[in-house]
Enzyme design. Structure first.
Site, mmCIF file in Angstrom:
data_model
loop_
_atom_site.group_PDB
_atom_site.id
_atom_site.type_symbol
_atom_site.label_atom_id
_atom_site.label_comp_id
_atom_site.label_asym_id
_atom_site.label_seq_id
_atom_site.Cartn_x
_atom_site.Cartn_y
_atom_site.Cartn_z
ATOM 1 N N CYS A 105 0.812 -1.226 0.000
ATOM 2 C CA CYS A 105 0.000 0.000 0.000
ATOM 3 C C CYS A 105 0.840 1.268 0.000
ATOM 4 C CB CYS A 105 -0.965 -0.013 1.178
ATOM 5 S SG CYS A 105 -2.138 -1.362 1.037
ATOM 6 N N HIS A 115 -3.528 7.147 2.412
ATOM 7 C CA HIS A 115 -3.893 5.846 1.870
ATOM 8 C C HIS A 115 -5.286 5.487 2.397
ATOM 9 C CE1 HIS A 115 -3.931 1.780 0.658
ATOM 10 N NE2 HIS A 115 -3.773 1.274 1.867
ATOM 11 N N ASN A 122 -10.137 -0.056 -0.732
ATOM 12 C CA ASN A 122 -8.674 -0.008 -0.691
ATOM 13 C C ASN A 122 -8.122 -0.594 -1.995
ATOM 14 O OD1 ASN A 122 -5.956 -0.326 -0.176
ATOM 15 N ND2 ASN A 122 -6.219 -1.355 1.791
HETATM 16 O O1 UT7 Z 1 -4.020 -1.305 3.382
HETATM 17 C C1 UT7 Z 1 -2.987 -2.064 3.889
HETATM 18 C C2 UT7 Z 1 -3.037 -2.282 5.322
HETATM 19 N N1 UT7 Z 1 -4.298 -2.779 5.784
HETATM 20 C C3 UT7 Z 1 -4.977 -2.103 6.712
HETATM 21 O O2 UT7 Z 1 -4.607 -1.022 7.067
HETATM 22 C C4 UT7 Z 1 -6.190 -2.768 7.305
HETATM 23 C C5 UT7 Z 1 -6.182 -2.611 8.790
HETATM 24 N N2 UT7 Z 1 -7.243 -3.345 9.451
HETATM 25 C C6 UT7 Z 1 -8.536 -3.002 9.388
HETATM 26 O O3 UT7 Z 1 -8.895 -2.078 8.686
HETATM 27 C C7 UT7 Z 1 -9.523 -3.752 10.258
HETATM 28 O O4 UT7 Z 1 -8.810 -4.556 11.156
HETATM 29 C C8 UT7 Z 1 -10.529 -4.626 9.480
HETATM 30 C C9 UT7 Z 1 -11.482 -3.745 8.703
HETATM 31 C C10 UT7 Z 1 -9.798 -5.558 8.525
HETATM 32 C C11 UT7 Z 1 -11.350 -5.457 10.442
HETATM 33 O O5 UT7 Z 1 -11.989 -4.618 11.374
HETATM 34 P P1 UT7 Z 1 -11.841 -4.860 12.954
HETATM 35 O O6 UT7 Z 1 -12.631 -3.834 13.595
HETATM 36 O O7 UT7 Z 1 -10.375 -4.911 13.273
HETATM 37 O O8 UT7 Z 1 -12.522 -6.250 13.139
HETATM 38 P P2 UT7 Z 1 -11.941 -7.581 13.793
HETATM 39 O O9 UT7 Z 1 -11.059 -8.273 12.799
HETATM 40 O O10 UT7 Z 1 -11.391 -7.280 15.142
HETATM 41 O O11 UT7 Z 1 -13.258 -8.415 13.980
HETATM 42 C C12 UT7 Z 1 -14.269 -8.037 14.928
HETATM 43 C C13 UT7 Z 1 -15.459 -8.955 14.762
HETATM 44 C C14 UT7 Z 1 -15.074 -10.431 14.726
HETATM 45 O O12 UT7 Z 1 -16.113 -11.155 15.319
HETATM 46 P P3 UT7 Z 1 -15.983 -11.695 16.831
HETATM 47 O O13 UT7 Z 1 -14.773 -12.590 16.838
HETATM 48 O O14 UT7 Z 1 -15.797 -10.464 17.659
HETATM 49 O O15 UT7 Z 1 -17.262 -12.414 17.046
HETATM 50 C C15 UT7 Z 1 -15.044 -10.749 13.258
HETATM 51 O O16 UT7 Z 1 -15.275 -12.117 12.993
HETATM 52 O O17 UT7 Z 1 -16.084 -8.688 13.502
HETATM 53 C C16 UT7 Z 1 -16.162 -9.897 12.754
HETATM 54 N N3 UT7 Z 1 -16.053 -9.557 11.335
HETATM 55 C C17 UT7 Z 1 -17.108 -9.236 10.577
HETATM 56 N N4 UT7 Z 1 -18.412 -9.175 10.875
HETATM 57 C C18 UT7 Z 1 -19.256 -8.808 9.875
HETATM 58 C C19 UT7 Z 1 -14.934 -9.484 10.584
HETATM 59 N N5 UT7 Z 1 -15.251 -9.128 9.332
HETATM 60 C C20 UT7 Z 1 -16.602 -8.978 9.316
HETATM 61 C C21 UT7 Z 1 -17.516 -8.611 8.317
HETATM 62 N N6 UT7 Z 1 -18.824 -8.540 8.633
HETATM 63 N N7 UT7 Z 1 -17.132 -8.307 7.037
#
Ligand code: UT7
Length: 330
Positions: free
Chosen positions: A114, A254, A284
Site C-alpha cells: 500500500c 492511503h 482499498n
Molecule cells: O491497506 C494495507 C493495510 N491494511 C490495513 O490497514 C487494514 C487494517 N485493518 C482493518 O482495517 C480492520 O482490522 C478490518 C477492517 C480488517 C477489520 O476490522 P476490525 O474492527 O479490526 O474487526 P476484527 O477483525 O477485530 O473483527 C471483529 C469482529 C469479529 O467477530 P468476533 O470474533 O468479535 O465475534 C469478526 O469475525 O467482527 C467480525 N467480522 C465481521 N463481521 C461482519 C470481521 N469481518 C466482518 C464482516 N462482517 N465483514
C-alpha cells in the site's frame, strides 16, 4: 536546484461496482458492519478474461498523455507500483509502456504494497532531480480482486480495483516534491502477506486447496501498526519541515480504513474537509488509492498548496511525502 514537479494526474476505475449489498449475499456480513468498521460502501472490480492490472495502468497513462499533451516517445521512464502484476515477469510497467506506445522509456515495477505509490514517486523524483530524466510517469494500480478470497469476510469487504498515473517533470522553482520520509520493517511480514505463488511456495494443488494464493491479513494487528505509524510519519514530515497545521492545504492518505484516516488527520491537527477521502466509493485499491484521490481533487488544488501524502501497508512499509502543488486548474 532541480525539483520534480507533478505536472499531471489521471485515474481510472473499471465500470463494475461491487456494493455492500452484493457482498451481503456472498459472505456473512452487513452493510452496517462494513460502513461502521471501514467506511466503505462500494468498490470497483475489473471483470473479464485475461484482464490484468495493466488494463488499469494503460487507461490511466493514455488519459494522462492526452490531457498533458505528452507524446509517448517523450516519456523516458515509467514506474508501476503494484502488488498484482499481470505476471511475475515481465514487469507490468513494460506492458503498460508497450500498450501506450512508450518506446524510449526505462520501465520497471515496484512492490511496496500500500506504500508502493510513495516509493515509486520518491524513486522517480530522484531521476528527475538528477537531471537525467525529464518526463517520468509513476503509475499506481492494482487489481486486488485477483488476490482477494471472497469467502473471507474480514478481507473481501475492504479491497477494490483501480489506479492512476502521475507525470513528473523538472522545475527550478520551489514546487514539486520537497521532502519524503520512507520506512520499512520486514518483521511485519507475518501479519500481512500472500503465502504462495512466489519462489518460496510455488503453486501446487496443495497451495491452491489451502487457499494460499489470497491475501492473508491479521486485521487487528495491521490496524494497530497502521494507525500509529501513518499518523507518526505524517506528523514527522511536518515537524522536520516546520510545517504547522495551518500551512497544510491537503492530506492525501492511503484509503485502508476510515478510522485510520481520521486518526491521522486528528494527529496532524487538520480538519476533515482538508482530507481527500474516497474510500466510500473505491475501497482499498492498494497502490491506486493516492493517485485516485489526487485525480478526483485535481480541480480544487492551487499552485503552491502544501500537500502531505501518507501511507502504510504490507511489508511493513510506510512513509510520507511533502509536496508543493505546481499548477492551477486549467
Ligand atoms: O491497506 C494495507 C493495510 N491494511 C490495513 O490497514 C487494514 C487494517 N485493518 C482493518 O482495517 C480492520 O482490522 C478490518 C477492517 C480488517 C477489520 O476490522 P476490525 O474492527 O479490526 O474487526 P476484527 O477483525 O477485530 O473483527 C471483529 C469482529 C469479529 O467477530 P468476533 O470474533 O468479535 O465475534 C469478526 O469475525 O467482527 C467480525 N467480522 C465481521 N463481521 C461482519 C470481521 N469481518 C466482518 C464482516 N462482517 N465483514
Amino acid at each position: 536546484m532541480i525539483r520534480a514537479a507533478i505536472t499531471g494526474i489521471h485515474g481510472w476505475v473499471p465500470d463494475y461496482v461491487l456494493s455492500n449489498q452484493e457482498l451481503e449475499k456472498m459472505v456473512d456480513t452487513t452493510d452496517e458492519w462494513i460502513m461502521t468498521r471501514t467506511g466503505i460502501k462500494e468498490r470497483h472490480i475489473l471483470k473479464g478474461k485475461d484482464q490484468g492490472t495493466s488494463v488499469i495502468g494503460t487507461q490511466a497513462v493514455l488519459g494522462l498523455l492526452e490531457k498533458t499533451g505528452t507524446k509517448p516517445e517523450e516519456v523516458d521512464m515509467l514506474i508501476c507500483a503494484t502488488v498484482t502484476p499481470d505476471m511475475l515477469f515481465p514487469a507490468t510497467a513494460n506492458i503498460i509502456s508497450h500498450n501506450c506506445g512508450i518506446k524510449n522509456a526505462f520501465s520497471f515495477d515496484m512492490n511496496a504494497a500500500c506504500s508502493g505509490l510513495l516509493y515509486a514517486l520518491v524513486t522517480g523524483s530522484k531521476f528527475v532531480e538528477s537531471g537525467t530524466h525529464k518526463k517520468v510517469i509513476v503509475v499506481g494500480a492494482d487489481k486486488m480482486s485477483s488476490i482477494v478470497d471472497y469467502t473471507d469476510r474480514a478481507t473481501c469487504v475492504i479491497f477494490g480495483d483501480g489506479g492512476g498515473a502521475f507525470l513528473l517533470e523538472p522545475t527550478t522553482e520551489e514546487f514539486g516534491i520537497m521532502d519524503s520520509m520512507m520506512h520499512t520493517d520486514g518483521s511485519g511480514m507475518i501479519h500481512l502477506h500472500q503465502k504462495a505463488g512466489g519462489s518460496m511456495r510455488p503453486p501446487t494443488h496443495e497451495t491452491i486447496d489451502a487457499r494460499e494464493h489470497y491475501i492473508y491479513q491479521e486485521g487487528q494487528a495491521v490496524f494497530k501498526f497502521a494507525v500509529t505509524n501513518m499518523a507518526d510519519v505524517a506528523v514527522a514530515i511536518m515537524d522536520k519541515n516546520n510545517l504547522k497545521s495551518e500551512d497544510v492545504a491537503w492530506l492525501v492518505p492511503h484509503q485502508a480504513n476510515m478510522r485510520i484516516i481520521e486518526a491521522t488527520a486528528r494527529r496532524m491537527g487538520i480538519s476533515k474537509d482538508q482530507v481527500m477521502i474516497n474510500i466510500e466509493r473505491f475501497g482499498n485499491t492498494t497502490s491506486g488509492t493516492l493517485p485516485l484521490c489526487v485525480w478526483e481533487w485535481e480541480k480544487q488544488l492551487r499552485k503552491g498548496d502544501n500537500i502531505i501524502l501518507a501511507a502504510f501497508g504490507g511489508g511493513f512499509t510506510w512513509g510520507s511525502i511533502w509536496l508543493k502543488w505546481a499548477y492551477d486548474p486549467s
